[in-house]
Enzyme design. Structure first.
Site, short mmCIF file in Angstrom:
data_model
loop_
_atom_site.label_atom_id
_atom_site.label_comp_id
_atom_site.label_asym_id
_atom_site.label_seq_id
_atom_site.Cartn_x
_atom_site.Cartn_y
_atom_site.Cartn_z
N GLY A 1 35.17 38.61 42.22
CA GLY A 1 34.47 37.93 40.83
C GLY A 1 34.14 37.07 40.05
CG HIS B 1 38.14 46.88 46.50
ND1 HIS B 1 37.78 46.09 44.89
CD2 HIS B 1 37.58 45.82 46.95
CE1 HIS B 1 37.58 45.47 45.00
NE2 HIS B 1 37.22 44.63 45.80
CD GLU C 1 36.41 45.80 42.34
OE1 GLU C 1 35.64 46.44 43.00
OE2 GLU C 1 36.82 44.42 42.32
CB SER D 1 34.56 33.75 44.37
OG SER D 1 34.72 34.48 43.01
CE LYS E 1 33.38 44.50 44.73
NZ LYS E 1 34.66 43.01 43.47
CD GLU F 1 38.16 42.05 48.99
OE1 GLU F 1 37.09 41.46 49.27
OE2 GLU F 1 38.51 42.47 48.18
CG ASN G 1 32.35 46.91 47.95
OD1 ASN G 1 32.06 47.35 47.29
ND2 ASN G 1 33.72 46.23 47.44
P1 13P Z 1 32.61 39.07 44.08
O1 13P Z 1 32.01 38.37 45.94
O2 13P Z 1 32.38 39.32 43.98
O3 13P Z 1 34.40 37.40 44.30
O4 13P Z 1 33.98 40.04 44.69
C1 13P Z 1 34.95 40.29 46.26
C2 13P Z 1 34.77 41.60 46.77
O5 13P Z 1 35.87 41.89 45.68
C3 13P Z 1 34.17 42.15 47.92
O6 13P Z 1 35.98 43.39 47.87
#
Ligand code: 13P
Length: 263
Positions: free
Chosen positions: A184, A106, A108, A224, A14, A178, A12
Site C-alpha cells: 500500500g 497476512h 495486517e 504495490s 481487504k 509480501e 485481496n
Molecule cells: P497493495 O497491492 O495495495 O500494496 O497490497 C498488497 C497486499 O497486501 C496484498 O495482500
C-alpha cells in the site's frame, strides 16, 4: 517436475467493497478476462478474488451462475471447525461456499490483530484439512530489511507456518512473499530483490520438505503490484504470481496485471 507452474494472480480486496460493489466488480473482471484464462496450457493463468466475508455468497453465486473462470478466495478464517468463537468464520463454512484459496497470516492480521506464527500454522493445517489451499503470507518490515534480517525473518515464518505438514501437502501450497514496507505504499521490491526472497522461500521448502514439493509450490509476490510492474516481476523464475491489494479493486488494472502474467 512441472514444465511450468501455473501463475496464480489473487486479488485481496481487504475491507473494501460491499456486496453490491463486489458483484459489479467481479462481473466486470470476468468480462475483461473473457478468453484470457482458458487459453493453451503454456499461457494458463489462475485468478482468485478474496472479498470480505459479507460478499462471499454473492460472489460465489455470480461465479457459478455465469460460469466464470475466476476462483473464489477468502482473506482469513479460524482453525476450529465450530464453536464459541464470536466473530470468527470456520474453514468448514468457507469450504461450503466453494472457496478454493484462503489467505493465512497476512501482515495486517499479524500486526493489527496479533496473529502469531503458531496461529498461522494451525490455520494453514485447518484450511488444507477442508480441501482448500492456504496462501501463507510472509515478509519483513523495513527495519528488518535495513538490519539485514530479511532472510532470517522469512525462513523462520515459512518453517513455522508449514511445520508438521506432509511433503505432498506442502507441494500444493501457495506462499506469498509480501515485504511489509511495499504494501500500500507504492514502493515495490525490485524484481531482483523479490526474486531473491521468493527463491529463498523455495530453498527453505526444499531444505525442510524435499525437492519435489519445492518444485511445485507456488510463490507469489505482493506489495504495490500494478499493471506497469507486473510483467517484470512475473518474468522471474521463482515468482509464480501476485497477491494484489489496491490494484485488484479496479477491474481494468487487475485484468491488466493478469494479462501481463501470461506465459
Ligand atoms: P497493495 O497491492 O495495495 O500494496 O497490497 C498488497 C497486499 O497486501 C496484498 O495482500
Amino acid at each position: 517436475m512441472p514444465d511450468r507452474r501455473t501463475p496464480l494472480i489473487s486479488g485481496n480486496w481487504k475491507m473494501h467493497l460491499n456486496h453490491f460493489e463486489a458483484l459489479q466488480t467481479v462481473q466486470k473482471l470476468s468480462y475483461l478476462l473473457d478468453g484470457l484464462l482458458d487459453g493453451d496450457e503454456s499461457a494458463a493463468v489462475e485468478v482468485s478474488v478474496h472479498p470480505p466475508f459479507t460478499d462471499l455468497r454473492t460472489v460465489q453465486t455470480a461465479i457459478e451462475t455465469d460460469r466464470m473462470d475466476i476462483v473464489l478466495g477468502a482473506q482469513h478464517c479460524h482453525w476450529e471447525e465450530v464453536g464459541a468463537f464470536t466473530g470468527e468464520v470456520s474453514p468448514a463454512m468457507l469450504a461450503k461456499l466453494n472457496v478454493a484459496y484462503v489467505i493465512a497470516g497476512h501482515s495486517e492480521r499479524r500486526e493489527l490483530f496479533a496473529e502469531t506464527d503458531e496461529m498461522v500454522r494451525r490455520k494453514a493445517a485447518a484450511i488444507l484439512a477442508h480441501g482448500m489451499t492456504p496462501i501463507v503470507c510472509v515478509g519483513e518490515t523495513l527495519a528488518e530489511r535495513e538490519a539485514g534480517s530479511t532472510e532470517d525473518k522469512v525462513t523462520g515464518q515459512v518453517r513455522a507456518a508449514l511445520e508438521g505438514l506432509a511433503a505432498d501437502a506442502v507441494g500444493g501450497l501457495v506462499v506469498a512473499y509480501e515485504p511489509i514496507w511495499a504494501i500500500g505504499t507504492g514502493r515495490t521490491a525490485s524484481a531482483e530483490d523479490a526474486q531473491a526472497v521468493c527463491a529463498l522461500v523455495r530453498a527453505t521448502v526444499a531444505d525442510g520438505w524435499g525437492q519435489q514439493p519445492s518444485a511445485t509450490l507456488r510463490v507469489q509476490y505482493g506489495g504495490s503490484v500494478k499493471p506497469g510492474n507486473a510483467a517484470e516481476l512475473m518474468s522471474r523464475p521463482d515468482i509464480d504470481g501476485a497477491l494484489v491489494g489496491g490494484a485488484s479493486l479496479v477491474s481494468e488494472d487487475f485484468a491488466a496485471i493478469v494479462r501481463a502474467s501470461r506465459g
